[in-house]
Design a protein around this motif. Sequence first.
Motif, PDB file in Angstrom:
ATOM      1  N   VAL A  55      -3.666  31.304  30.746  1.00 37.55           N
ATOM      2  CA  VAL A  55      -3.448  32.740  30.881  1.00 37.55           C
ATOM      3  C   VAL A  55      -2.039  33.108  30.430  1.00 37.55           C
ATOM      4  O   VAL A  55      -1.822  34.065  29.721  1.00 37.55           O
ATOM      5  N   ASP A  56      -1.053  32.301  30.853  1.00 44.59           N
ATOM      6  CA  ASP A  56       0.301  32.573  30.371  1.00 44.59           C
ATOM      7  C   ASP A  56       0.933  31.258  29.934  1.00 44.59           C
ATOM      8  O   ASP A  56       0.270  30.235  29.906  1.00 44.59           O
ATOM      9  N   GLY A  57       2.175  31.328  29.561  1.00 45.37           N
ATOM     10  CA  GLY A  57       2.819  30.095  29.111  1.00 45.37           C
ATOM     11  C   GLY A  57       2.754  29.951  27.616  1.00 45.37           C
ATOM     12  O   GLY A  57       3.660  29.428  26.978  1.00 45.37           O
ATOM     13  N   LEU A  64      12.944  30.090  17.483  1.00 42.97           N
ATOM     14  CA  LEU A  64      13.930  30.750  16.622  1.00 42.97           C
ATOM     15  C   LEU A  64      14.481  29.792  15.584  1.00 42.97           C
ATOM     16  O   LEU A  64      14.879  30.187  14.494  1.00 42.97           O
ATOM     17  N   THR A  65      14.482  28.513  15.898  1.00 41.07           N
ATOM     18  CA  THR A  65      15.063  27.547  14.972  1.00 41.07           C
ATOM     19  C   THR A  65      14.050  27.061  13.943  1.00 41.07           C
ATOM     20  O   THR A  65      14.406  26.314  13.034  1.00 41.07           O
ATOM     21  N   ARG A  99       8.832  33.530  27.168  1.00 45.20           N
ATOM     22  CA  ARG A  99      10.127  33.824  26.549  1.00 45.20           C
ATOM     23  C   ARG A  99      10.785  32.533  26.067  1.00 45.20           C
ATOM     24  O   ARG A  99      11.353  32.474  24.984  1.00 45.20           O
ATOM     25  N   THR A 100      10.671  31.491  26.871  1.00 44.91           N
ATOM     26  CA  THR A 100      11.258  30.202  26.504  1.00 44.91           C
ATOM     27  C   THR A 100      10.702  29.719  25.174  1.00 44.91           C
ATOM     28  O   THR A 100      11.435  29.282  24.294  1.00 44.91           O
ATOM     29  N   ARG A 101       9.380  29.822  25.062  1.00 44.66           N
ATOM     30  CA  ARG A 101       8.725  29.357  23.828  1.00 44.66           C
ATOM     31  C   ARG A 101       9.179  30.204  22.634  1.00 44.66           C
ATOM     32  O   ARG A 101       9.446  29.697  21.561  1.00 44.66           O
ATOM     33  N   GLY A 150      -0.930  29.052  21.415  1.00 43.49           N
ATOM     34  CA  GLY A 150       0.150  30.002  21.666  1.00 43.49           C
ATOM     35  C   GLY A 150       1.048  30.261  20.478  1.00 43.49           C
ATOM     36  O   GLY A 150       0.728  29.899  19.336  1.00 43.49           O
ATOM     37  N   LEU A 151       2.189  30.869  20.764  1.00 43.38           N
ATOM     38  CA  LEU A 151       3.181  31.183  19.737  1.00 43.38           C
ATOM     39  C   LEU A 151       3.549  29.921  18.957  1.00 43.38           C
ATOM     40  O   LEU A 151       3.794  28.877  19.548  1.00 43.38           O
ATOM     41  N   GLY A 152       3.578  30.044  17.652  1.00 43.32           N
ATOM     42  CA  GLY A 152       4.049  28.928  16.840  1.00 43.32           C
ATOM     43  C   GLY A 152       3.035  27.826  16.582  1.00 43.32           C
ATOM     44  O   GLY A 152       3.336  26.855  15.898  1.00 43.32           O
ATOM     45  N   ASP A 153       1.832  27.933  17.147  1.00 41.87           N
ATOM     46  CA  ASP A 153       0.851  26.846  16.987  1.00 41.87           C
ATOM     47  C   ASP A 153       0.015  26.953  15.716  1.00 41.87           C
ATOM     48  O   ASP A 153      -0.316  25.951  15.092  1.00 41.87           O
TER      49      ASP A 153
END
Length: 210
Positions: free
Chosen positions: A26-28, A39-40, A32-34, A65-68
């Motif tokens: 659901v989250d994670g 950013l790099t 924000r950490t991810r 998720g983000l970046g996957d």
Amino acid sequence: MKAAALEALGRLMEGNTRFASCTGSVDGLSSRTRRLELLTGQQPFAIVLGCSDSRVPAELVFDQGLGDLFVIRVAGNIVAPSQIGSVEFAAERFGTRLVVVLGHSQCGAVLATLEELRRPNEGQSRNLRSIVDRIRPSVEGLLATPFARDLDTLAREAVRANVRASANQLRHGSETLERLIEQDGLLVVGAEYSLESGTVDVFDGALEAG
Ligand SMILES: [Zn+2]
């Protein structure tokens, strides 16, 4: 040789199992950490060429998720030069070794193409026509087979034929991708998402690789 690609495919299918059984994250996945970690740089583990249909968002149906995932979406998951270029970019820049062409049941673009074959529509916009024209060659032949007797069967076969055609165009329509497939373990598979069950069936290109 295709170990990384097959591992990526396993990861996607595990995610889809979570999605289809409603036990997804659901989250994670977009914390924000991810977001700050990314950013790099990014290292997406799969490239997905999917349909724009609002019911088939790649990140959700694979529970990623983000970046996957590096996702390219276009109505009818067709392959035109800009889609090939996008896949080349991700495969070369990020070293991503799996490409999934993701079609889905009840695809409006495929149904519109079948409709167009039965009743040519002169008034269609040139832009929309460019999509139908890319789907047409792979589904046209089905009209002369027993599948054509039943509209649901015809639609189902047409979705798969269109996915196979797109996967083949990615495999053979680019020297860059051909080289990555032959020498660098890139794998292109075709899959269908079922709106009804929420599951993804990889039916093209995976067995040969495993
Ligand atoms: Zn669609």
